[in-house]
Design a protein around this motif. Structure first.
Motif, PDB file in Angstrom:
ATOM      1  N   ASP A  87      -2.231   0.279  13.199  1.00 18.77           N
ATOM      2  CA  ASP A  87      -2.004  -0.037  11.782  1.00 18.77           C
ATOM      3  C   ASP A  87      -2.742   0.921  10.853  1.00 18.77           C
ATOM      4  O   ASP A  87      -2.257   1.245   9.769  1.00 18.77           O
ATOM      5  N   LYS A  88      -3.913   1.379  11.299  1.00 18.80           N
ATOM      6  CA  LYS A  88      -4.719   2.252  10.449  1.00 18.80           C
ATOM      7  C   LYS A  88      -4.010   3.553  10.095  1.00 18.80           C
ATOM      8  O   LYS A  88      -4.288   4.162   9.055  1.00 18.80           O
ATOM      9  N   TRP A  90      -1.060   3.920   9.176  1.00 21.55           N
ATOM     10  CA  TRP A  90      -0.191   3.707   8.015  1.00 21.55           C
ATOM     11  C   TRP A  90      -0.985   3.619   6.713  1.00 21.55           C
ATOM     12  O   TRP A  90      -0.421   3.351   5.658  1.00 21.55           O
ATOM     13  N   GLN A  91      -2.295   3.861   6.808  1.00 21.22           N
ATOM     14  CA  GLN A  91      -3.141   3.796   5.615  1.00 21.22           C
ATOM     15  C   GLN A  91      -3.780   5.136   5.295  1.00 21.22           C
ATOM     16  O   GLN A  91      -4.683   5.215   4.456  1.00 21.22           O
ATOM     17  N   ARG A  93      -3.888   8.033   3.365  1.00 21.27           N
ATOM     18  CA  ARG A  93      -3.291   8.323   2.056  1.00 21.27           C
ATOM     19  C   ARG A  93      -2.972   9.797   1.834  1.00 21.27           C
ATOM     20  O   ARG A  93      -2.238  10.129   0.906  1.00 21.27           O
ATOM     21  N   THR A 112       4.916  -4.418   5.371  1.00 21.92           N
ATOM     22  CA  THR A 112       4.586  -3.813   4.076  1.00 21.92           C
ATOM     23  C   THR A 112       3.671  -2.636   4.340  1.00 21.92           C
ATOM     24  O   THR A 112       2.563  -2.810   4.836  1.00 21.92           O
ATOM     25  N   VAL A 113       4.149  -1.436   4.069  1.00 22.77           N
ATOM     26  CA  VAL A 113       3.328  -0.250   4.311  1.00 22.77           C
ATOM     27  C   VAL A 113       2.681   0.200   3.008  1.00 22.77           C
ATOM     28  O   VAL A 113       3.216  -0.007   1.916  1.00 22.77           O
ATOM     29  N   SER A 114       1.502   0.814   3.157  1.00 27.92           N
ATOM     30  CA  SER A 114       0.768   1.287   1.981  1.00 27.92           C
ATOM     31  C   SER A 114       1.520   2.425   1.311  1.00 27.92           C
ATOM     32  O   SER A 114       2.308   3.133   1.945  1.00 27.92           O
ATOM     33  N   ASN A 115       1.238   2.597   0.040  1.00 30.61           N
ATOM     34  CA  ASN A 115       1.846   3.699  -0.696  1.00 30.61           C
ATOM     35  C   ASN A 115       1.199   5.011  -0.254  1.00 30.61           C
ATOM     36  O   ASN A 115       0.015   5.216  -0.456  1.00 30.61           O
ATOM     37  N   ILE A 116       1.988   5.839   0.430  1.00 27.32           N
ATOM     38  CA  ILE A 116       1.513   7.169   0.832  1.00 27.32           C
ATOM     39  C   ILE A 116       2.432   8.174   0.150  1.00 27.32           C
ATOM     40  O   ILE A 116       3.401   8.661   0.731  1.00 27.32           O
ATOM     41  N   ALA A 140       7.204   3.048  -0.814  1.00 30.62           N
ATOM     42  CA  ALA A 140       5.909   3.434  -0.260  1.00 30.62           C
ATOM     43  C   ALA A 140       5.841   4.935   0.015  1.00 30.62           C
ATOM     44  O   ALA A 140       4.773   5.542  -0.086  1.00 30.62           O
TER      45      ALA A 140
END
Length: 383
Positions: A87-88, A90-91, A93, A112-116, A140
């Motif tokens: 999961d990390k 997908w964070q 940035r 829900t994926v982080s905004n990259i 995202a």
């Protein structure tokens, strides 16, 4: 920087390598490295690019890679890695290029994926990933240029938010289990030139519902390749196909449940190289459009209900190398003009109602590797 790519290195990646705490670039691709990626790789806290593409690495992707906040490029493709994508990852940035293709990865992408906003390329193709795609994927990753998710077991609907990534040039979602309608939001992707949706369970109804995506794709003025083959599209090919960009080079609609006649407007695509309509229930003749597609190299029309003759205008399609009309209801004589198609490699006219003799001109097809004229009404001598 340590660059050892394109050699014959084997063995494991040594733990001691992670003592190089100032390393920004580590390139080990195209070797024969084995074993697992060291879990201590997370100590390389200044890494900008990690590329270990095409080796023989096994085991899990260390979650510690997700601690390297400086990472812009991660390429672990073409190995034998398994387990889930941490999961990390997908964070991260700052990530621009994210390649995990051709492994044995499983599990799902977080819902829900982080905004990259930095992400440009995402390639997860040829794995065993499952589940549905995040509904916010296009929001995202708004600057995405290439999205490769083919040959997995994703299912559910294709998120409409993909249309919000307006810079997408290539989308490959083929060979999955996507269902429902093809989103018309694809028409908002002005940069789109490659769209491969084949071998899914996508639907369009015989009453026209679900075909809106064809109308919308007319806005994608750079579109060159579209394949919706091997899905569950029903009904007549809409006349709006004629509104697609004229620079189209590949149109694949094989293996659906299409019926009716092929719109004559298909003849406007004079840059078409591949036209695949086989395995449907299409009818009507091909006389009105075939002679206009002078750049065709591959034409697959087999397994339909086409009628009529092969028109003399076929002699203008001089680039044709694969031509299959098998399993239809064509009749009349085999035109001598086929002998002009000097690049013909495979010619299959079997299971039709052709009559008369085999034209002696077929002897001019010096590149021919397969000729199938079986199950017709031909007579006379073999030239």
């Amino acid at each position: 920087m340590l660059v050892l790519s394109h050699n014959l290195l084997h063995g494991i990646i040594p733990d001691s390598l992670t003592n190089c705490s100032n390393l920004n670039y580590l390139f080990l691709s195209y070797n024969n490295l084995m074993g697992a990626i060291p879990t201590s790789i997370g100590f390389l806290s200044k890494l900008i690019s990690l590329q270990i593409h095409r080796n023989n690495l096994v085991g899990l992707i260390p979650p510690a890679i997700g601690n390297i906040s400086t990472l812009k490029s991660l390429d672990l493709g073409e190995n034998q890695l398994n387990g889930p994508i941490p999961d990390k990852l997908w964070q991260l940035r700052n990530m621009k290029y994210f390649y995990l293709n051709e492994n044995s990865l499983s599990g799902e992408i977080p819902q829900t994926v982080s905004n990259i906003s930095s992400l440009l390329d995402l390639s997860l193709s040829t794995n065993m990933l499952e589940g549905t795609l995040p509904s916010n994927i296009g929001d995202a990753f708004p600057n995405l240029q290439n999205l490769f998710l083919g040959i997995n077991t994703f299912q559910g609907q294709i998120p409409a938010s993909i249309g919000n990534a307006s810079g997408l040039g290539r989308i490959d979602l083929s060979s999955n289990g996507f269902s429902g309608q093809i989103p018309s939001s694809f028409g908002r992707i002005g940069a789109l030139y490659y769209l491969n949706l084949e071998s899914n369970k996508l639907e369009a109804a015989s009453d026209g519902e679900g075909w809106e995506f064809f109308h919308a794709l007319a806005n994608c003025t750079s579109l060159q390749v579209i394949s919706v083959s091997n899905n569950q599209l029903e009904g007549v090919i809409p006349n709006s196909i004629g509104n697609l960009p004229t620079n189209l080079t590949y149109l694949g609609m094989s293996g659906n449940k299409l019926s009716g006649v092929v719109p004559p407007s298909i003849g406007k695509f004079q840059n078409l190289v591949y036209l695949l309509l086989d395995g449907n229930s299409l009818t009507g003749t091909i006389e009105e459009w075939i002679g206009k597609l002078t750049k065709l190299q591959t034409l697959g029309l087999h397994g339909n209900n086409f009628i009529g003759t092969i028109p003399p205008s076929i002699s203008k399609v001089t680039q044709l190398s694969y031509f299959s009309l098998a399993e239809n209801n064509f009749n009349g004589f085999i035109p001598p003009g086929l002998g002009n198609l000097q690049r013909m490699s495979i010619l299959n006219l079997s299971y039709n109602n052709f009559e008369g003799s085999i034209p002696v001109e077929l002897g001019n097809l010096i590149a021919l590797t397969k000729l199938d004229l079986s199950s017709n009404k031909l007579s006379g001598e073999i030239p």
